[in-house]
Write an enzyme that holds these catalytic residues in place. Structure first.
Site, PDB file in Angstrom:
ATOM      1  N   TYR A 187     -12.001   7.981 -14.145  1.00  0.00           N
ATOM      2  CA  TYR A 187     -12.061   6.653 -13.289  1.00  0.00           C
ATOM      3  C   TYR A 187     -12.921   5.623 -14.242  1.00  0.00           C
ATOM      4  CZ  TYR A 187     -13.042   3.703  -9.486  1.00  0.00           C
ATOM      5  OH  TYR A 187     -13.432   2.573  -8.696  1.00  0.00           O
ATOM      6  N   ASP A 222       0.861  -1.056  -0.102  1.00  0.00           N
ATOM      7  CA  ASP A 222      -0.065   0.131  -0.183  1.00  0.00           C
ATOM      8  C   ASP A 222       0.986   1.071   0.144  1.00  0.00           C
ATOM      9  OD1 ASP A 222      -3.187   0.346   0.760  1.00  0.00           O
ATOM     10  OD2 ASP A 222      -1.892   2.109   1.350  1.00  0.00           O
ATOM     11  N   LYS A 282     -11.289   2.008 -15.380  1.00  0.00           N
ATOM     12  CA  LYS A 282     -12.095   0.751 -14.846  1.00  0.00           C
ATOM     13  C   LYS A 282     -12.467  -0.243 -16.284  1.00  0.00           C
ATOM     14  CE  LYS A 282     -10.853   0.929 -10.614  1.00  0.00           C
ATOM     15  NZ  LYS A 282      -9.912  -0.181 -10.104  1.00  0.00           N
ATOM     16  N   ALA A 341     -18.861   0.371  -0.708  1.00  0.00           N
ATOM     17  CA  ALA A 341     -18.646   0.215   0.616  1.00  0.00           C
ATOM     18  C   ALA A 341     -18.124   1.532   1.432  1.00  0.00           C
ATOM     19  CB  ALA A 341     -17.467  -0.886   0.669  1.00  0.00           C
ATOM     20  N   ASP A 393       4.443   3.063  -3.746  1.00  0.00           N
ATOM     21  CA  ASP A 393       3.635   4.036  -4.526  1.00  0.00           C
ATOM     22  C   ASP A 393       3.595   3.649  -6.109  1.00  0.00           C
ATOM     23  OD1 ASP A 393       2.444   6.109  -6.037  1.00  0.00           O
ATOM     24  OD2 ASP A 393       4.316   7.736  -5.613  1.00  0.00           O
ATOM     25  N   ASN A 411      -5.567  -4.730  -6.437  1.00  0.00           N
ATOM     26  CA  ASN A 411      -6.927  -3.977  -5.641  1.00  0.00           C
ATOM     27  C   ASN A 411      -6.675  -2.486  -5.813  1.00  0.00           C
ATOM     28  OD1 ASN A 411      -9.154  -3.790  -3.877  1.00  0.00           O
ATOM     29  ND2 ASN A 411      -7.553  -3.118  -2.321  1.00  0.00           N
TER      30      ASN A 411
END
Length: 258
Positions: free
Chosen positions: A156, A42, A160, A189, A63, A90
């Site tokens: 974005y 991460d 995707k 979420a 990064d 992810n």
């Protein structure tokens, strides 16, 4: 609730990017519960170190918006194992910017993190899997935004959509080696973004979901583990939306629905 895979993932070498986020944390916890050997990465060193310490996993801060960051991660993977068995791409970023304010630098950063880094990591891991003769699995985290753009999230959505096509291509390229590549589109979420979400926004989003609830810790991780399991041994090149029906179409609650 995550199904019991009866030891199938025990000792499996699993890499999870963006592990300190909500979906990443839930996924790491699910694999850890099955006995997997985890390498978690991460861009937030303190957060991923805390998670790795709690799950007895290995943390690699990286990064992924830079080529150097991706290279550092692939070198860390190679230093730990001959190959990973599972890669979960992810990590992702989602700035909300209207078209007039969207600059080239932001577009490039979105594609660097959301498309190019998953491509580079998958290419590297698929290469080591092939060299080792390992029939592994790659799961990319997509989004309903690939099919339903919003006014301030168009770039974005484009990333995707590109990631879903990349998933199909990687599946074609690696199928002969027994390596499967799929994508999961998790549902909304609360808390999955760095900034806190207002309660009214959460309520509005929940009302637009046909199953009338937000995504929880047993939803996307269940799909990810299933896709990586022998139960999905004939599944590759697909995107599984786990979003309560959000991408099925427009949904307006019936009058009187709480």
């Amino acid at each position: 609730m995550i199904p019991d895979y009866r030891g199938e993932f025990a000792g499996k070498r699993v890499v999870i990017t963006g592990a300190a986020g909500v979906i990443g944390t839930w996924t790491a916890e699910a694999f850890a519960a099955e006995g997997a050997d985890l390498l978690l990465t991460d861009g937030r060193p303190g957060a991923v170190a805390e998670l790795a310490g709690r799950l007895d996993a290995h943390a690699v801060p990286a990064d992924l918006s830079t080529g150097d960051g991706v290279t550092a991660l692939t070198e860390a993977i190679d230093a730990r194992w001959p190959t990973a068995d599972i890669l979960v791409n992810n990590a992702g970023i989602y700035p909300r910017t209207p078209l007039p304010e969207t600059e080239r630098a932001e577009v490039e950063r979105l594609f660097d993190v959301n498309v190019i880094a998953p491509y580079q990591l998958a290419r590297h891991v698929i290469g080591t899997m092939t060299a080792a003769g390992a029939a592994g699995s790659v799961v990319n985290l997509s989004s309903g935004a690939a099919k339903r753009p919003t006014r301030t999230g168009g770039v974005y959505s484009a990333t995707k959509a590109a990631l879903e096509m990349l998933t199909r291509w990687l599946a074609l390229e690696s199928g002969e080696a027994g390596i499967r590549v799929n994508a999961v589109g998790p549902g909304f979420a609360p808390g999955s973004e760095v900034s806190a979400l207002p309660a009214e926004h959460v309520a509005k989003m929940t009302a637009a979901i046909p199953l009338h609830r937000t995504s929880g810790p047993g939803d996307a991780p269940s799909a990810i583990l299933w896709l990586c399991s022998s139960a999905a041994s004939f599944v590759t090149g697909t995107t599984l939306d786990v979003d309560g029906g959000r991408t099925a179409g427009d949904f307006t609650p019936a009058k009187g629905t709480p």
